[in-house]
Write a protein that holds these residues in place. Sequence first.
Motif, PDB file in Angstrom:
ATOM      1  N   GLN A 132       0.406  -1.381  -0.334  1.00 42.04           N
ATOM      2  CA  GLN A 132       0.248   0.061  -0.102  1.00 42.04           C
ATOM      3  C   GLN A 132       1.178   1.322  -0.001  1.00 42.04           C
ATOM      4  O   GLN A 132       0.684   2.370  -0.557  1.00 42.04           O
ATOM      5  N   LEU A 133       2.433   1.659   0.524  1.00 40.44           N
ATOM      6  CA  LEU A 133       2.866   2.599   0.901  1.00 40.44           C
ATOM      7  C   LEU A 133       3.408   2.566  -0.399  1.00 40.44           C
ATOM      8  O   LEU A 133       3.734   3.679  -0.800  1.00 40.44           O
ATOM      9  N   ASP A 134       3.802   1.695  -1.243  1.00 42.12           N
ATOM     10  CA  ASP A 134       4.521   1.494  -2.599  1.00 42.12           C
ATOM     11  C   ASP A 134       3.505   1.921  -3.579  1.00 42.12           C
ATOM     12  O   ASP A 134       3.451   3.348  -4.075  1.00 42.12           O
ATOM     13  N   HIS A 135       1.823   1.306  -3.390  1.00 43.24           N
ATOM     14  CA  HIS A 135       0.973   2.542  -4.402  1.00 43.24           C
ATOM     15  C   HIS A 135       0.751   3.946  -3.703  1.00 43.24           C
ATOM     16  O   HIS A 135       0.866   4.840  -4.524  1.00 43.24           O
ATOM     17  N   VAL A 136       1.225   3.883  -2.930  1.00 47.94           N
ATOM     18  CA  VAL A 136       1.176   5.675  -2.680  1.00 47.94           C
ATOM     19  C   VAL A 136       2.554   6.930  -2.862  1.00 47.94           C
ATOM     20  O   VAL A 136       2.432   7.798  -2.630  1.00 47.94           O
ATOM     21  N   SER A 147       6.308  12.125  12.447  1.00 53.06           N
ATOM     22  CA  SER A 147       6.781  13.579  12.971  1.00 53.06           C
ATOM     23  C   SER A 147       8.610  14.277  11.431  1.00 53.06           C
ATOM     24  O   SER A 147       8.232  15.284  11.586  1.00 53.06           O
ATOM     25  N   GLN A 148       8.733  13.216  11.339  1.00 52.14           N
ATOM     26  CA  GLN A 148       9.686  13.255  10.561  1.00 52.14           C
ATOM     27  C   GLN A 148       9.041  13.231   8.835  1.00 52.14           C
ATOM     28  O   GLN A 148      10.247  13.550   7.962  1.00 52.14           O
ATOM     29  N   LEU A 149       7.791  13.383   8.627  1.00 48.53           N
ATOM     30  CA  LEU A 149       7.629  13.639   6.815  1.00 48.53           C
ATOM     31  C   LEU A 149       6.467  14.894   7.410  1.00 48.53           C
ATOM     32  O   LEU A 149       6.275  15.531   8.274  1.00 48.53           O
ATOM     33  N   SER A 150       7.122  15.382   5.828  1.00 47.36           N
ATOM     34  CA  SER A 150       5.845  16.343   5.410  1.00 47.36           C
ATOM     35  C   SER A 150       5.000  15.747   5.670  1.00 47.36           C
ATOM     36  O   SER A 150       3.784  15.330   5.663  1.00 47.36           O
ATOM     37  N   GLY A 151       4.151  17.354   5.554  1.00 48.05           N
ATOM     38  CA  GLY A 151       1.921  16.817   5.514  1.00 48.05           C
ATOM     39  C   GLY A 151       2.134  16.282   3.742  1.00 48.05           C
ATOM     40  O   GLY A 151       0.890  15.863   4.642  1.00 48.05           O
ATOM     41  N   GLY A 152       1.699  16.445   3.218  1.00 48.65           N
ATOM     42  CA  GLY A 152       1.287  15.573   1.873  1.00 48.65           C
ATOM     43  C   GLY A 152       2.244  13.982   2.453  1.00 48.65           C
ATOM     44  O   GLY A 152       1.236  13.593   1.940  1.00 48.65           O
ATOM     45  N   GLN A 153       3.203  14.077   2.131  1.00 51.14           N
ATOM     46  CA  GLN A 153       3.684  12.229   2.819  1.00 51.14           C
ATOM     47  C   GLN A 153       3.034  12.129   3.876  1.00 51.14           C
ATOM     48  O   GLN A 153       2.618  11.093   3.610  1.00 51.14           O
ATOM     49  N   LYS A 154       2.509  12.759   5.552  1.00 49.67           N
ATOM     50  CA  LYS A 154       1.422  12.148   5.947  1.00 49.67           C
ATOM     51  C   LYS A 154       0.908  11.982   5.424  1.00 49.67           C
ATOM     52  O   LYS A 154      -0.453  10.545   5.892  1.00 49.67           O
ATOM     53  N   GLN A 155      -0.442  12.788   4.477  1.00 49.01           N
ATOM     54  CA  GLN A 155      -1.786  12.947   4.071  1.00 49.01           C
ATOM     55  C   GLN A 155      -1.699  11.198   2.971  1.00 49.01           C
ATOM     56  O   GLN A 155      -2.484  10.120   2.729  1.00 49.01           O
ATOM     57  N   ARG A 156      -0.069  11.131   2.450  1.00 52.27           N
ATOM     58  CA  ARG A 156      -0.107   9.458   1.559  1.00 52.27           C
ATOM     59  C   ARG A 156      -0.243   8.439   2.156  1.00 52.27           C
ATOM     60  O   ARG A 156      -1.130   7.751   2.025  1.00 52.27           O
ATOM     61  N   VAL A 157       0.699   8.601   3.957  1.00 51.92           N
ATOM     62  CA  VAL A 157       0.753   7.153   4.475  1.00 51.92           C
ATOM     63  C   VAL A 157      -0.634   7.063   4.650  1.00 51.92           C
ATOM     64  O   VAL A 157      -0.979   5.896   5.103  1.00 51.92           O
ATOM     65  N   ALA A 158      -1.764   7.965   5.311  1.00 49.90           N
ATOM     66  CA  ALA A 158      -3.449   7.996   6.019  1.00 49.90           C
ATOM     67  C   ALA A 158      -4.210   7.360   4.720  1.00 49.90           C
ATOM     68  O   ALA A 158      -4.796   6.331   5.035  1.00 49.90           O
TER      69      ALA A 158
END
Lengths: 256, 218
Positions: A132-136, A147-158
């Motif tokens: 799933q992470l590969d997918h995003v 806490s080590q991610l940017s907002g866009g990266q956080k949303q992709r993980v979400a």
Amino acid sequence: MTEHTHFVEIRHAQKSYGALEVLKDISLNVERGQIVGIIGSSGSGKSTLLRAINDLDPLTGGEVWLDGIQVNKSLPHRQYEKHINAMRQQIGMVFQHFNLFPHMTVRENVAMAPKLLKEISKEEANQLAAEQLDHVGMLERIDYYPSQLSGGQKQRVAIARALAMKPKLMLFDEATSALDPELVEEVNQVMKKLAEEHMTMIIVTHEMDFAASVCDRVLFMDKGVVVEEGPPEVVLENPSQKRTREFLRKHIEGAS
Amino acid sequence: MGLDFSIVPDYLDIILLGVAWTIGITVASALLSFVGGIFFAVIALYSPWIIRQPFRLIEWVFMGTPLLLQLFLIYFGLVQIGIDLPAFVAGIIGLGLHFAVYNSELIQTAILAVDKGQMEAARTLGLSRGEALRKVVVPQAVNAVIPPIGNNMIALLKDSALVSVIGVSELTLSAQRVIGKTYRPFEFYLVAAAFYYVINLCMEWVQRKIERRIAVSR
């Protein structure tokens, strides 16, 4: 009993907080694979409607059906908890403020719910998380903390976290509203990718261009009612209602 | 007669045994106070009224009365109703529950401070309320209270000297016994103080380690 032929069916949704009525008799059908956008100013009830679909904000009247099963059916408390937990596994949700679990790594954020709720091993859950992470496009950050991610990266993980439960329906509650402008596009790209894969989605958004490019249908809500509904090129470009025109005009002025 | 530490090595074995007991009792009661603190906090916040009441009574007893009295109650009092606990077990239960009540207060505040969106996100994935608390909310609350709980644990170490009055040969009682043989109170109380200080340093070191480990996850 009425037939339920639509994939998602909202019938006469009504919600009030005391005397304040925030949803007034709203009905909405969404077919499998369709993408519906909901626009409107804040306080129009659009987020409340979205959050009623998975019963995060329970309705005070009306019904929500998903794939032939009523989501908000009335059951004794214990049975209802069981029922709603099972329903929510099929309804992914993405929040404005991401709500990633800060004490877990990216991998754990995505793998936790499948590991706990589906009958799969730890290895399978971790494998699923990696897919799933590969997918995003977030595989290389799998061992980071939120806490080590940017907002866009956080949303992709979400988004990956929601997708890992293999939902039938995805709900997006202003998924890009809290992002810096330069980070919006990476999240939009992921959502477009889901659209191409025919994921059924209901998207509450402030971004008219994005709504125009991915949605099959757009709803404009104001003061708890659906004022106008139709294909994006009609609702967003040639709205028939005065209130829709006013909203769009103000929105364009605000954006420029 | 001045200070003379030259006799200390002769009695070091007794003192070190006392140190071992102090460490054992402190670690065991610290664990009990930690797990008990989480348990009490969840009961206080999420259980029905009728279940909360007996726990409120327990809380009142352990917060509102002297620890010394609590130890007497558990060790001497319970015998009367047929519960005859070894002294060190009574000591661990007394210290553990006493500090569990204080830890519970800290954890309750921290649970309430966890962002509402965390519970929502967990529920949205299909977790039950209990699962969401266990996996998402409580761990974050516990991370947030590690520093103040660490302070409580230092207090627990110092208060572990109280279990000497129910006859557990921990560090303080061991020092007293040696003093009874040697009539050298100043030397051996100082030795005991030095050992408490060393244990204290170790606990602070462990606490810093844990804090550093969780720092990244916030």
